[in-house]
Design an enzyme around this catalytic site. Structure first.
Site, short mmCIF file in Angstrom:
data_model
loop_
_atom_site.label_atom_id
_atom_site.label_comp_id
_atom_site.label_asym_id
_atom_site.label_seq_id
_atom_site.Cartn_x
_atom_site.Cartn_y
_atom_site.Cartn_z
N ARG A 1 -16.15 64.47 71.88
CA ARG A 1 -16.56 63.19 72.14
C ARG A 1 -17.72 62.71 71.33
O ARG A 1 -18.28 63.45 71.10
CB ARG A 1 -16.75 62.96 73.83
CG ARG A 1 -17.90 63.74 74.23
CD ARG A 1 -17.95 63.65 75.84
NE ARG A 1 -18.18 62.15 75.97
CZ ARG A 1 -18.24 61.80 77.47
NH1 ARG A 1 -17.78 62.51 78.24
NH2 ARG A 1 -18.29 60.52 77.46
N GLU B 1 -10.28 53.38 82.60
CA GLU B 1 -10.54 53.00 84.02
C GLU B 1 -11.23 51.72 83.91
O GLU B 1 -12.35 51.34 83.47
CB GLU B 1 -11.27 53.93 84.80
CG GLU B 1 -10.47 55.48 84.85
CD GLU B 1 -11.60 56.47 85.64
OE1 GLU B 1 -11.47 56.03 86.75
OE2 GLU B 1 -12.07 57.39 85.28
N LYS C 1 -22.39 54.71 83.72
CA LYS C 1 -22.44 53.15 84.60
C LYS C 1 -23.40 52.95 85.75
O LYS C 1 -23.97 52.11 85.95
CB LYS C 1 -20.91 53.40 85.21
CG LYS C 1 -19.73 53.10 84.09
CD LYS C 1 -18.46 52.79 84.89
CE LYS C 1 -17.32 53.25 83.80
NZ LYS C 1 -16.95 54.71 84.06
#
Length: 677
Positions: free
Chosen positions: A339, A114, A349
């Site tokens: 992950r 994204e 973020k």
């Protein structure tokens, strides 16, 4: 950065050294490590050296001087950069199994970020897997921007993502955008409605949560609009498109299976209203597809053979396959791996933005962060990151890595790849009174004693040399082997040692300002060899002719947080900040070999830093031919100037460097946890 005082310690003329000290003795002691001396020898106490070979008369320059009377050992052949097979993770384990589930003639994968933030260390694993898997099997990997939310997308993120993929050494087969398919996605949404697979819902977010039983403990119930006729839902959907409703007044939901135990099958949202112009389609659309609707269909459009993602999407696999089957298109194979996460920092973020906005860090590329732009600025080679990921391997288990383990992997990589230079963090001058004022001796120093093939360079030796403040003591002791009044110490690669005689101090600060010494070169005709020093220290001479020393500001980075889990602090992650996360040495010095290292950068020339081709074109008006033509060489940045500061740390140049001032970042210390607060 305007406001970093609370997190930065600027050290004036003197500070306590945070770097590992030089070894106090050449002989084996409890304090000594097994690290080789900078000349390639192993520290030993045995086997006395013979006296030095004859030298040219004082004042006469020579290109190569005799070796210092220090223990010597022939350098072995250089160790390979990576001992582990760099393709091991594709040859065994999870990824081998995935390939054999659906072996295709031409493998196609995709990396679908994204464009709403900077990539971090966790994304490097996804990049390495998707691009590497395709490359290993002779296939291709798309870079597809998942740009379905115009509210959060910015051009700087598109550019940064392309740059980071290139930096890691990968080239996308094509750069595509989910928004390229908005027309086709809309057509499939209408098709899904007409086939009874979707309906327009007017429920609030809270009502939808209650229908799904979220937080209530009650059984799931269908939306009251679920049974509306397909034609009515189609008209309502077109009304959403044409401005009949405001945001959150209507959504398109998929009619899945409420009896399924998987929440990803409980009538997920397919389209929502966002009255926001799009960076590629402008004001054409006011409805935008969700990730759950877009991702699998775009995978199908691009004929992706292996849709590889993290295990957080494992519950999404049934809805992924359901939607492709519902609109009767090709179903790619989705498989999930664990992950990569690192402890002791934050990757969110939102949290990093808070650090940036409050001036705690310089920006998203502050070397104390673990975004990829920050690791690049810090000087971490891209090859070190790829080697680390390969070393970890790939499985379905989540990988939580402590920062010291990651840094140790970088340290091992740098040990085998970068040159060595002498660095003085906190210099004090030593005046060698027994040498004439115009004395200059040019001494050849190898860039890597273990690997002669990387070459050598010349450094001047003059009457004035600088040593680190930590290498001098006002009072000697039996267990101290560096410079002190009356004590002899060797200077690396200098033929003869020096002996301190006197020193002066600043009466105000009580700091040493100058040391006086003599050069312990035997008198002509003296047959007795000079006394062998017990240790050797780094040094840098003053020589206007050689523009020596090179003055530098050195930034020593420690952990930005005090604990392994900053989020666990009862007052929030900001309360866990380490007030000593950065220390600055403004008056440091580097030897002139830095000039050649700069000229030869990138060192090592690997991954995307070596000039690999990179597609940077993301102009929405460009044709495919123009995109293919828009191939540029990767820009070589200052962070590619890397070296080991002998017995200090590994360093790289920072982008704040100018023609008049060198700024160095510590990449990692020489030993694990050394210098960490």
């Amino acid at each position: 950065m305007d406001d970093i005082d609370s997190k930065t310690t600027v050290l004036p003329d003197r500070t306590k050294s945070v770097a590992p000290p030089l070894e106090d003795a050449v002989s084996s002691t409890a304090k000594q490590t097994n690290d080789p001396m900078p000349d390639g020898s192993k520290p030993k106490k045995e086997k006395k050296e013979k006296g030095p070979k004859p030298t040219k008369p004082e004042g006469v320059k020579s290109k190569k001087m005799p070796s210092a009377p220090a223990p010597k050992k022939v350098a072995k052949e250089a160790t390979p950069i990576i001992s582990l097979d760099p393709q091991a993770m594709f040859k065994e384990g999870f990824l081998k199994t995935v390939y054999h589930e659906r072996p295709a003639k031409h493998i196609l994968t995709r990396f679908p970020p994204e464009p709403n933030g900077y990539l971090h260390i966790g994304h490097s694993k996804a990049i390495a897997i998707n691009f590497g898997f395709a490359k290993y099997h002779g296939g291709d990997c798309y870079l597809r921007f998942d740009d379905t939310n115009p509210v959060a997308e910015e051009e700087k993120y598109f550019t940064a993502i392309i740059d980071m993929i290139s930096w890691l050494g990968f080239k996308p087969f094509k750069i595509t955008y989910s928004s390229d398919n908005f027309d086709k996605l809309y057509e499939l949404a209408e098709q899904l409605i007409l086939s009874g697979g979707a309906y327009v819902c007017h429920c609030s977010d809270e009502e939808v949560k209650k229908q799904r039983g979220e937080g209530t403990g009650r059984p799931r119930v269908p939306c009251p609009h679920r049974t509306r006729p397909a034609e009515e839902s189609l008209q309502e959907f077109r009304g959403m498109r044409d401005g009949k409703y405001k945001p959150k007044e209507a959504t398109l939901r998929m009619k899945q299976n409420l009896e399924d135990g998987n929440p990803q099958m409980w009538d997920l949202m397919a389209y929502r209203i966002l009255e926001q112009p799009h960076h590629r389609t402008g004001n054409k659309w006011r409805i935008y597809p969700t990730y759950d609707f877009t991702h699998c269909l775009c995978d199908s459009f691009e004929n992706i053979t292996h849709s590889l993602c993290t295990t957080e999407f494992i519950q999404s696999r049934p809805s992924y396959e359901w939607l492709c089957e519902a609109v009767k298109i090709y179903v790619p194979m989705q498989r999930e791996y664990g992950r990569l996460n690192v402890t002791g920092t934050v990757l969110s973020k939102r949290k990093i933005m808070k650090l940036v906005d409050q001036g705690i860090v310089r920006g998203w590329d502050d070397p104390r962060l673990y975004t990829l732009v920050a690791l690049r600025r810090r000087g971490v080679p891209p090859g070190a990151i790829l080697s680390f990921i390969n070393e970890l391997g790939v499985s379905t288990a989540r990988t939580n890595i402590q920062l010291p383990r990651f840094e140790n992997s970088i340290r091992k990589y740098l040990e085998q790849t970068v040159p060595r230079l002498m660095v003085i963090l906190d210099p004090i001058p030593v005046i060698i009174d027994s040498l004439p004022d115009d004395y200059i001796e040019e001494i050849e120093v190898p860039f890597n004693p273990k690997d002669p093939s990387v070459g050598s360079h010349i450094v001047p030796f003059t009457k004035t040399v600088y040593i680190d403040r930590s290498d001098f003591r006002e009072e000697d002791s039996k267990d101290y082997f560096r410079l002190a009044p009356g004590k002899v110490v060797g200077l690396l690669k200098v033929p003869y040692p020096i002996k301190a005689t006197t020193f002066t101090k600043d009466p105000t600060t009580n700091l040493i300002t100058e040391v006086r010494a003599t050069y312990e070169k035997p008198s002509e005709g003296d047959v007795n060899p000079p006394k062998k020093p017990k240790t050797f220290i780094q040094w840098i001479s003053a020589s206007a002719k050689h523009a020596s020393p090179i003055h530098a500001e050195v930034r020593i980075f420690n952990s930005l947080f005090k604990s392994e889990d900053p989020d666990a602090h009862p007052d929030g992650f900001m309360a866990d900040l380490n007030t000593s996360s950065e220390e600055i040495y403004p008056n440091a010095m580097v030897e002139v070999g830095l000039n050649e290292v700069r000229a030869r950068a990138p060192w090592p020339a690997e991954a995307g830093e070596g000039g690999n081709a990179s597609m940077k074109e993301n102009d929405p008006t460009a044709t495919e031919e123009e995109k293919k033509a828009a191939v540029t060489r990767v820009e070589i940045g200052p962070e590619t100037v890397r070296f080991q500061g002998l017995r200090v740390a590994y360093f790289a140049m920072d982008k704040d460097s100018t023609d008049d001032k060198v700024v160095l970042n510590r990449i990692v210390s020489l030993k694990e946890d050394t210098g960490k607060s």
